[in-house]
Design a protein around this motif. Sequence first.
Motif, PDB file in Angstrom:
ATOM      1  N   ASN A  96       0.850  -1.187   0.000  1.00  0.00           N
ATOM      2  CA  ASN A  96       0.000   0.000   0.000  1.00  0.00           C
ATOM      3  C   ASN A  96       0.890   1.242   0.000  1.00  0.00           C
ATOM      4  O   ASN A  96       1.693   1.440   0.913  1.00  0.00           O
ATOM      5  CB  ASN A  96      -0.908  -0.014   1.234  1.00  0.00           C
ATOM      6  CG  ASN A  96      -1.952   1.086   1.213  1.00  0.00           C
ATOM      7  OD1 ASN A  96      -1.945   1.976   0.364  1.00  0.00           O
ATOM      8  ND2 ASN A  96      -2.867   1.031   2.178  1.00  0.00           N
ATOM      9  N   ASN A 123      -0.227   4.252   0.217  1.00  0.00           N
ATOM     10  CA  ASN A 123      -0.887   5.277   1.037  1.00  0.00           C
ATOM     11  C   ASN A 123      -0.385   5.057   2.465  1.00  0.00           C
ATOM     12  O   ASN A 123      -0.846   4.150   3.160  1.00  0.00           O
ATOM     13  CB  ASN A 123      -2.398   5.130   0.956  1.00  0.00           C
ATOM     14  CG  ASN A 123      -3.138   6.262   1.649  1.00  0.00           C
ATOM     15  OD1 ASN A 123      -2.687   7.392   1.670  1.00  0.00           O
ATOM     16  ND2 ASN A 123      -4.294   5.946   2.213  1.00  0.00           N
ATOM     17  N   LEU A 152      -6.556   1.628  11.538  1.00  0.00           N
ATOM     18  CA  LEU A 152      -6.312   2.310  10.265  1.00  0.00           C
ATOM     19  C   LEU A 152      -5.577   1.453   9.242  1.00  0.00           C
ATOM     20  O   LEU A 152      -5.363   1.889   8.113  1.00  0.00           O
ATOM     21  CB  LEU A 152      -5.516   3.596  10.517  1.00  0.00           C
ATOM     22  CG  LEU A 152      -6.278   4.714  11.232  1.00  0.00           C
ATOM     23  CD1 LEU A 152      -5.325   5.827  11.664  1.00  0.00           C
ATOM     24  CD2 LEU A 152      -7.375   5.279  10.336  1.00  0.00           C
ATOM     25  N   ASP A 208      -6.403  -0.999   7.468  1.00  0.00           N
ATOM     26  CA  ASP A 208      -7.125  -1.372   6.252  1.00  0.00           C
ATOM     27  C   ASP A 208      -7.098  -0.256   5.218  1.00  0.00           C
ATOM     28  O   ASP A 208      -7.334  -0.503   4.028  1.00  0.00           O
ATOM     29  CB  ASP A 208      -8.576  -1.735   6.579  1.00  0.00           C
ATOM     30  CG  ASP A 208      -8.696  -3.050   7.334  1.00  0.00           C
ATOM     31  OD1 ASP A 208      -7.741  -3.847   7.260  1.00  0.00           O
ATOM     32  OD2 ASP A 208      -9.718  -3.260   8.000  1.00  0.00           O
ATOM     33  N   THR A 209      -6.809   0.968   5.662  1.00  0.00           N
ATOM     34  CA  THR A 209      -6.749   2.120   4.765  1.00  0.00           C
ATOM     35  C   THR A 209      -5.313   2.495   4.419  1.00  0.00           C
ATOM     36  O   THR A 209      -5.009   2.856   3.281  1.00  0.00           O
ATOM     37  CB  THR A 209      -7.438   3.340   5.412  1.00  0.00           C
ATOM     38  OG1 THR A 209      -8.793   3.017   5.707  1.00  0.00           O
ATOM     39  CG2 THR A 209      -7.389   4.542   4.492  1.00  0.00           C
ATOM     40  N   TYR A 210      -4.443   2.409   5.409  1.00  0.00           N
ATOM     41  CA  TYR A 210      -3.053   2.821   5.251  1.00  0.00           C
ATOM     42  C   TYR A 210      -2.101   1.636   5.435  1.00  0.00           C
ATOM     43  O   TYR A 210      -2.445   0.638   6.073  1.00  0.00           O
ATOM     44  CB  TYR A 210      -2.674   3.824   6.344  1.00  0.00           C
ATOM     45  CG  TYR A 210      -3.284   5.184   6.269  1.00  0.00           C
ATOM     46  CD1 TYR A 210      -2.717   6.190   5.487  1.00  0.00           C
ATOM     47  CD2 TYR A 210      -4.407   5.512   7.035  1.00  0.00           C
ATOM     48  CE1 TYR A 210      -3.243   7.469   5.469  1.00  0.00           C
ATOM     49  CE2 TYR A 210      -4.946   6.788   7.024  1.00  0.00           C
ATOM     50  CZ  TYR A 210      -4.362   7.766   6.233  1.00  0.00           C
ATOM     51  OH  TYR A 210      -4.883   9.035   6.226  1.00  0.00           O
ATOM     52  N   ARG A 257      -9.043   9.544  13.396  1.00  0.00           N
ATOM     53  CA  ARG A 257      -9.642   8.852  12.240  1.00  0.00           C
ATOM     54  C   ARG A 257     -10.506   9.801  11.418  1.00  0.00           C
ATOM     55  O   ARG A 257     -10.420   9.819  10.185  1.00  0.00           O
ATOM     56  CB  ARG A 257     -10.490   7.663  12.699  1.00  0.00           C
ATOM     57  CG  ARG A 257      -9.703   6.414  13.046  1.00  0.00           C
ATOM     58  CD  ARG A 257     -10.664   5.332  13.555  1.00  0.00           C
ATOM     59  NE  ARG A 257     -11.731   5.072  12.606  1.00  0.00           N
ATOM     60  CZ  ARG A 257     -11.647   4.187  11.616  1.00  0.00           C
ATOM     61  NH1 ARG A 257     -10.540   3.486  11.442  1.00  0.00           N
ATOM     62  NH2 ARG A 257     -12.656   3.988  10.789  1.00  0.00           N
ATOM     63  N   LEU A 261      -9.415  10.527   7.579  1.00  0.00           N
ATOM     64  CA  LEU A 261     -10.247   9.880   6.565  1.00  0.00           C
ATOM     65  C   LEU A 261     -11.330  10.790   6.019  1.00  0.00           C
ATOM     66  O   LEU A 261     -12.185  10.341   5.222  1.00  0.00           O
ATOM     67  CB  LEU A 261     -10.884   8.615   7.158  1.00  0.00           C
ATOM     68  CG  LEU A 261      -9.909   7.575   7.714  1.00  0.00           C
ATOM     69  CD1 LEU A 261     -10.662   6.348   8.205  1.00  0.00           C
ATOM     70  CD2 LEU A 261      -8.851   7.202   6.695  1.00  0.00           C
TER      71      LEU A 261
END
Length: 316
Positions: free
Chosen positions: A37, A39, A61, A63-65, A308, A312
Amino acid sequence: MSIAADSTTEPRLRSVTCASPAGLHRMAYWEWGDPDNDNVLLCVHGLTRTGRDFDPLARTLQDTYRVVCPDVVGRGRSDWLIDPTGYVVPQYVADMVSLIARLKPARLDWVGTSMGGLIGLGLAGAVMAAPLMRPNRGAYGLGSAADIPLGRMVFNDIGPTLDLDGLSRIGTYVGQDLRFEHFQQAVDYVRSSSQGFGPHDADGWRALTEHVFNQQDGQWVKHYDLRMAQAFELQTTEATEAAQALLWQAWTYLTMPTLILRGSQSDILAADTVKDMLARNPHAQAVEFPGVGHAPTLRADDQIAAVRRFLLAKQD
């Protein structure tokens, strides 16, 4: 209900080689989420802490970063410097540049607690100011774009004004060589010396202790190089004032969204300083947590939620 993700998730331990005037050293870092990832969220801890302080935030976090939490040199799993006078923010910024070059992020967001916020501010100031100061080489250079794609930044209980009384309080315990026969004694010490962290249950205090005390020769000792205290001993009023001027200048350069977190009882980040920061930077916003001093540990649900929401939030 807790917003934390699966508490059984563990990070990967990696390292990057960095340089100081005295030689090479390795900086360890803890990595969460998909290693591919691009990001990236870089989370940098306070003076005597480690990257494992961000475990609860990272779990929520990842799962996003790709969440990366370094142990700043001299702490945790990282090497100690040959020359202890190198335990200063410019060296830490240089180390982070080496780490970022390794990570190759397409976008880099930042969460910095106390010292970690100062490192982020120093890095951001350099990134934003460099294009203005670097001579133009036209077609012969590598281009004018910033080398580090900084996105959103969170400054946890720190700002450009350095409170000398608060720094003196921290400096009194940095170099103390404490040794405990039992782990619970270390927990009790962290709890008594870190009341600014705010209320935590017994498990919380144990979690805040397990990565900052190591067992050596049957005793529990501090994880970091005690010679860091020498940097405090060399600090003068004139040097502090000069550093503040540079930090304020860096703050005015920031054009990315920024979030200031403050413990309502903080003796490091004054409420008036937050007001000044907001007045000088239209991209900034602030959140204050009641019943907390220096610094919010980002373990409580309301603290994690605030970070968060900011990170986000839909991009403008």
